[in-house]
Design a protein around this motif. Structure first.
Motif, PDB file in Angstrom:
ATOM      1  N   ILE A  24     -22.058 -17.570  55.944  1.00 29.82           N
ATOM      2  CA  ILE A  24     -23.131 -17.174  56.859  1.00 29.82           C
ATOM      3  C   ILE A  24     -22.611 -17.241  58.297  1.00 29.82           C
ATOM      4  O   ILE A  24     -21.895 -18.181  58.659  1.00 29.82           O
ATOM      5  CB  ILE A  24     -24.345 -18.117  56.683  1.00 29.82           C
ATOM      6  CG1 ILE A  24     -24.888 -17.992  55.259  1.00 29.82           C
ATOM      7  CG2 ILE A  24     -25.411 -17.834  57.723  1.00 29.82           C
ATOM      8  CD1 ILE A  24     -26.028 -18.942  54.950  1.00 29.82           C
ATOM      9  N   ALA A  25     -22.938 -16.219  59.083  1.00 31.30           N
ATOM     10  CA  ALA A  25     -22.545 -16.130  60.496  1.00 31.30           C
ATOM     11  C   ALA A  25     -21.027 -16.148  60.670  1.00 31.30           C
ATOM     12  O   ALA A  25     -20.513 -16.663  61.666  1.00 31.30           O
ATOM     13  CB  ALA A  25     -23.207 -17.237  61.331  1.00 31.30           C
ATOM     14  N   SER A  26     -20.330 -15.554  59.707  1.00 30.89           N
ATOM     15  CA  SER A  26     -18.863 -15.521  59.801  1.00 30.89           C
ATOM     16  C   SER A  26     -18.375 -14.298  60.578  1.00 30.89           C
ATOM     17  O   SER A  26     -17.196 -14.221  60.917  1.00 30.89           O
ATOM     18  CB  SER A  26     -18.254 -15.518  58.393  1.00 30.89           C
ATOM     19  OG  SER A  26     -18.752 -14.419  57.653  1.00 30.89           O
ATOM     20  N   GLY A  27     -19.265 -13.331  60.804  1.00 27.51           N
ATOM     21  CA  GLY A  27     -18.855 -12.101  61.491  1.00 27.51           C
ATOM     22  C   GLY A  27     -18.898 -10.895  60.575  1.00 27.51           C
ATOM     23  O   GLY A  27     -18.322  -9.843  60.880  1.00 27.51           O
ATOM     24  N   LYS A  28     -19.616 -11.005  59.460  1.00 32.89           N
ATOM     25  CA  LYS A  28     -19.657  -9.897  58.487  1.00 32.89           C
ATOM     26  C   LYS A  28     -20.245  -8.622  59.100  1.00 32.89           C
ATOM     27  O   LYS A  28     -19.790  -7.530  58.801  1.00 32.89           O
ATOM     28  CB  LYS A  28     -20.469 -10.297  57.238  1.00 32.89           C
ATOM     29  CG  LYS A  28     -19.860 -11.445  56.458  1.00 32.89           C
ATOM     30  CD  LYS A  28     -20.563 -11.692  55.143  1.00 32.89           C
ATOM     31  CE  LYS A  28     -22.028 -12.091  55.298  1.00 32.89           C
ATOM     32  NZ  LYS A  28     -22.209 -13.366  56.024  1.00 32.89           N
ATOM     33  N   SER A  29     -21.268  -8.790  59.951  1.00 31.72           N
ATOM     34  CA  SER A  29     -21.926  -7.588  60.512  1.00 31.72           C
ATOM     35  C   SER A  29     -20.950  -6.787  61.370  1.00 31.72           C
ATOM     36  O   SER A  29     -20.906  -5.552  61.267  1.00 31.72           O
ATOM     37  CB  SER A  29     -23.127  -7.973  61.372  1.00 31.72           C
ATOM     38  OG  SER A  29     -23.998  -8.742  60.620  1.00 31.72           O
ATOM     39  N   ALA A  45     -28.341  -5.768  53.568  1.00 33.35           N
ATOM     40  CA  ALA A  45     -29.386  -6.294  52.678  1.00 33.35           C
ATOM     41  C   ALA A  45     -30.349  -7.227  53.408  1.00 33.35           C
ATOM     42  O   ALA A  45     -31.530  -7.290  53.052  1.00 33.35           O
ATOM     43  CB  ALA A  45     -28.750  -7.025  51.500  1.00 33.35           C
ATOM     44  N   ASP A  46     -29.869  -7.970  54.437  1.00 30.60           N
ATOM     45  CA  ASP A  46     -30.795  -8.866  55.148  1.00 30.60           C
ATOM     46  C   ASP A  46     -31.898  -8.054  55.838  1.00 30.60           C
ATOM     47  O   ASP A  46     -33.080  -8.421  55.772  1.00 30.60           O
ATOM     48  CB  ASP A  46     -30.046  -9.709  56.194  1.00 30.60           C
ATOM     49  CG  ASP A  46     -29.274 -10.869  55.558  1.00 30.60           C
ATOM     50  OD1 ASP A  46     -29.647 -11.292  54.445  1.00 30.60           O
ATOM     51  OD2 ASP A  46     -28.304 -11.342  56.171  1.00 30.60           O
ATOM     52  N   THR A  47     -31.508  -6.956  56.483  1.00 25.65           N
ATOM     53  CA  THR A  47     -32.517  -6.127  57.158  1.00 25.65           C
ATOM     54  C   THR A  47     -33.487  -5.536  56.138  1.00 25.65           C
ATOM     55  O   THR A  47     -34.714  -5.525  56.354  1.00 25.65           O
ATOM     56  CB  THR A  47     -31.828  -4.998  57.956  1.00 25.65           C
ATOM     57  OG1 THR A  47     -30.932  -5.602  58.882  1.00 25.65           O
ATOM     58  CG2 THR A  47     -32.812  -4.147  58.717  1.00 25.65           C
ATOM     59  N   LEU A 158     -22.356 -23.476  64.851  1.00 30.44           N
ATOM     60  CA  LEU A 158     -22.622 -23.409  66.299  1.00 30.44           C
ATOM     61  C   LEU A 158     -23.196 -22.046  66.680  1.00 30.44           C
ATOM     62  O   LEU A 158     -24.128 -21.950  67.489  1.00 30.44           O
ATOM     63  CB  LEU A 158     -21.325 -23.640  67.089  1.00 30.44           C
ATOM     64  CG  LEU A 158     -20.860 -25.094  67.197  1.00 30.44           C
ATOM     65  CD1 LEU A 158     -19.467 -25.167  67.835  1.00 30.44           C
ATOM     66  CD2 LEU A 158     -21.867 -25.913  68.027  1.00 30.44           C
ATOM     67  N   ARG A 159     -22.643 -20.979  66.082  1.00 31.19           N
ATOM     68  CA  ARG A 159     -23.131 -19.620  66.401  1.00 31.19           C
ATOM     69  C   ARG A 159     -24.558 -19.413  65.901  1.00 31.19           C
ATOM     70  O   ARG A 159     -25.366 -18.779  66.581  1.00 31.19           O
ATOM     71  CB  ARG A 159     -22.193 -18.564  65.795  1.00 31.19           C
ATOM     72  CG  ARG A 159     -20.883 -18.502  66.531  1.00 31.19           C
ATOM     73  CD  ARG A 159     -19.866 -17.652  65.821  1.00 31.19           C
ATOM     74  NE  ARG A 159     -18.556 -17.862  66.440  1.00 31.19           N
ATOM     75  CZ  ARG A 159     -17.404 -17.569  65.858  1.00 31.19           C
ATOM     76  NH1 ARG A 159     -17.369 -17.026  64.660  1.00 31.19           N
ATOM     77  NH2 ARG A 159     -16.271 -17.799  66.483  1.00 31.19           N
ATOM     78  N   ALA A 160     -24.862 -19.944  64.722  1.00 33.40           N
ATOM     79  CA  ALA A 160     -26.219 -19.770  64.180  1.00 33.40           C
ATOM     80  C   ALA A 160     -27.233 -20.538  65.039  1.00 33.40           C
ATOM     81  O   ALA A 160     -28.354 -20.064  65.269  1.00 33.40           O
ATOM     82  CB  ALA A 160     -26.271 -20.235  62.731  1.00 33.40           C
ATOM     83  N   VAL A 161     -26.822 -21.700  65.541  1.00 32.46           N
ATOM     84  CA  VAL A 161     -27.713 -22.478  66.425  1.00 32.46           C
ATOM     85  C   VAL A 161     -27.873 -21.715  67.744  1.00 32.46           C
ATOM     86  O   VAL A 161     -28.995 -21.493  68.224  1.00 32.46           O
ATOM     87  CB  VAL A 161     -27.121 -23.893  66.680  1.00 32.46           C
ATOM     88  CG1 VAL A 161     -27.909 -24.620  67.757  1.00 32.46           C
ATOM     89  CG2 VAL A 161     -27.080 -24.706  65.381  1.00 32.46           C
ATOM     90  N   ARG A 162     -26.741 -21.258  68.297  1.00 33.99           N
ATOM     91  CA  ARG A 162     -26.746 -20.605  69.623  1.00 33.99           C
ATOM     92  C   ARG A 162     -27.454 -19.248  69.586  1.00 33.99           C
ATOM     93  O   ARG A 162     -28.296 -18.943  70.429  1.00 33.99           O
ATOM     94  CB  ARG A 162     -25.277 -20.403  70.057  1.00 33.99           C
ATOM     95  CG  ARG A 162     -25.093 -19.719  71.411  1.00 33.99           C
ATOM     96  CD  ARG A 162     -23.644 -19.288  71.597  1.00 33.99           C
ATOM     97  NE  ARG A 162     -23.273 -18.206  70.691  1.00 33.99           N
ATOM     98  CZ  ARG A 162     -22.027 -17.821  70.461  1.00 33.99           C
ATOM     99  NH1 ARG A 162     -21.025 -18.432  71.049  1.00 33.99           N
ATOM    100  NH2 ARG A 162     -21.772 -16.807  69.640  1.00 33.99           N
ATOM    101  N   ASP A 163     -27.130 -18.432  68.591  1.00 32.37           N
ATOM    102  CA  ASP A 163     -27.590 -17.032  68.613  1.00 32.37           C
ATOM    103  C   ASP A 163     -28.880 -16.801  67.839  1.00 32.37           C
ATOM    104  O   ASP A 163     -29.532 -15.787  68.018  1.00 32.37           O
ATOM    105  CB  ASP A 163     -26.504 -16.101  68.058  1.00 32.37           C
ATOM    106  CG  ASP A 163     -25.215 -16.183  68.874  1.00 32.37           C
ATOM    107  OD1 ASP A 163     -25.289 -16.623  70.026  1.00 32.37           O
ATOM    108  OD2 ASP A 163     -24.149 -15.812  68.340  1.00 32.37           O
ATOM    109  N   ARG A 164     -29.225 -17.723  66.918  1.00 30.01           N
ATOM    110  CA  ARG A 164     -30.411 -17.464  66.084  1.00 30.01           C
ATOM    111  C   ARG A 164     -31.450 -18.573  66.166  1.00 30.01           C
ATOM    112  O   ARG A 164     -32.493 -18.474  65.526  1.00 30.01           O
ATOM    113  CB  ARG A 164     -29.984 -17.337  64.607  1.00 30.01           C
ATOM    114  CG  ARG A 164     -29.015 -16.223  64.386  1.00 30.01           C
ATOM    115  CD  ARG A 164     -28.549 -16.154  62.962  1.00 30.01           C
ATOM    116  NE  ARG A 164     -27.531 -15.137  62.837  1.00 30.01           N
ATOM    117  CZ  ARG A 164     -26.830 -14.903  61.743  1.00 30.01           C
ATOM    118  NH1 ARG A 164     -27.053 -15.624  60.659  1.00 30.01           N
ATOM    119  NH2 ARG A 164     -25.918 -13.971  61.722  1.00 30.01           N
TER     120      ARG A 164
END
Ligand SMILES: CC(C)(COP(=O)(O)OP(=O)(O)OC[C@H]1O[C@@H](n2cnc3c(N)ncnc32)[C@H](O)[C@@H]1O)[C@@H](O)C(=O)NCCC(=O)NCCS
Ligand SMILES: Nc1ncnc2c1ncn2[C@@H]1O[C@H](COP(=O)(O)OP(=O)(O)OP(=O)(O)O)[C@@H](O)[C@H]1O
Length: 217
Positions: A24-29, A45-47, A158-164
């Motif tokens: 999760i939040a590894s940069g897949k998008s 699929a998330d959208t 850290l990215r999931a906390v910061r960005d989401r």
């Protein structure tokens, strides 16, 4: 023209189907968008799951089964509230999945069929549970290549906390409901490391795109 050439199919070139795996939040998008390129499509699929959850049919099921805690002030499902509960209650998670997954799968299949029919060069499946539920949907087996995006858990959290705005530790908590990451990495044909900048990752993904398209010719 040799007789054998006259018999060759003349329709649009086959669509290259690429599945993106990773934590999760590894940069897949970012990888998915880059792999698709300007003429390709990303099937996210998330959208699709968010749209299904917000539909009147599934919103109604959520309200009926879970009650008011699961709804926001506007009466639609509150994703943050649902996340707090379903990732620590497997029965409720499966209930929610049972409403959402069949609808999302049908949607993914329709988009993939449309891409193939339209001769889209690359279709990228950004489907977080691509391997977990392959017995049911068979989408991983349809991929010409599986790409794993590798990033450290601390960076991802850290990215999931910061960005989401997710609570710290939520990435690991959600991943306990998924296949272990080393199993996903083992299944991949290619691994991209996301241990630098976004630009580094995009460059690596663009290089891989060129490689996959060249091999597909
Ligand atoms: C629980 C919900 C409401 C939380 O919404 P939220 O906006 O916080 O997260 P989002 O949907 O963007 O998911 C982010 C990531 O969480 C992970 N995740 C989501 N659902 C699941 C699940 N059922 N099992 C394991 N991991 C999951 C995935 O890695 C996903 O990429 C939502 O994730 C949901 O409805 N989940 C059930 C449907 C589902 O399985 N979706 C995954 C793709 S089909
Ligand atoms: N190298 C990087 N440096 C800084 N931030 C990054 C980097 N790579 C990705 N990010 C950021 O981390 C967050 C997660 O990235 P992204 O949304 O691409 O991950 P994902 O794997 O698609 O997530 P999910 O598992 O929820 O689908 C985003 O806000 C993104 O901008």
């Amino acid at each position: 023209m040799p007789a054998s050439d006259a018999l060759r199919p003349t329709g649009p070139a086959a669509t290259l189907v690429v599945g993106v795996l990773g934590g999760i939040a590894s940069g897949k998008s970012l990888v998915a968008t880059t792999l698709a390129g300007p003429m390709g499509v990303v099937i996210d699929a998330d959208t699709l799951a968010h749209e299904v959850l917000a539909s009147p049919e599934v919103s109604g099921l959520v309200a009926q089964a879970f009650g008011s805690w699961a709804l926001g002030p506007d009466g639609s499902p509150d994703r943050a509230a649902l996340a707090r509960i379903v990732f620590s209650d497997p029965d409720r998670r499966r209930l929610l999945e049972g409403w959402i997954h069949p609808r999302v799968r049908a949607n993914i299949r329709a988009r993939l069929a449309e891409a193939r029919l339209g001769g889209v060069p690359v279709a990228v499946l950004d489907v977080p549970l691509l391997l977990e539920h392959d017995d049911g949907h068979g989408l991983a087996r349809e991929c010409d290549a599986l790409v794993f995006v590798d990033a450290a858990l601390e960076d991802r959290d850290l990215r999931a906390v910061r960005d989401r705005g997710w609570p710290p530790g939520d990435v690991a908590r959600r991943e306990r409901a998924q296949l272990p990451l080393d199993r996903k990495r083992d299944r991949a044909d290619h691994v991209l490391s996301n241990d630098g900048s976004r630009e580094d990752l995009a460059r690596a993904a663009a290089g891989l795109r060129a490689e996959l398209l060249a091999a597909d010719r």
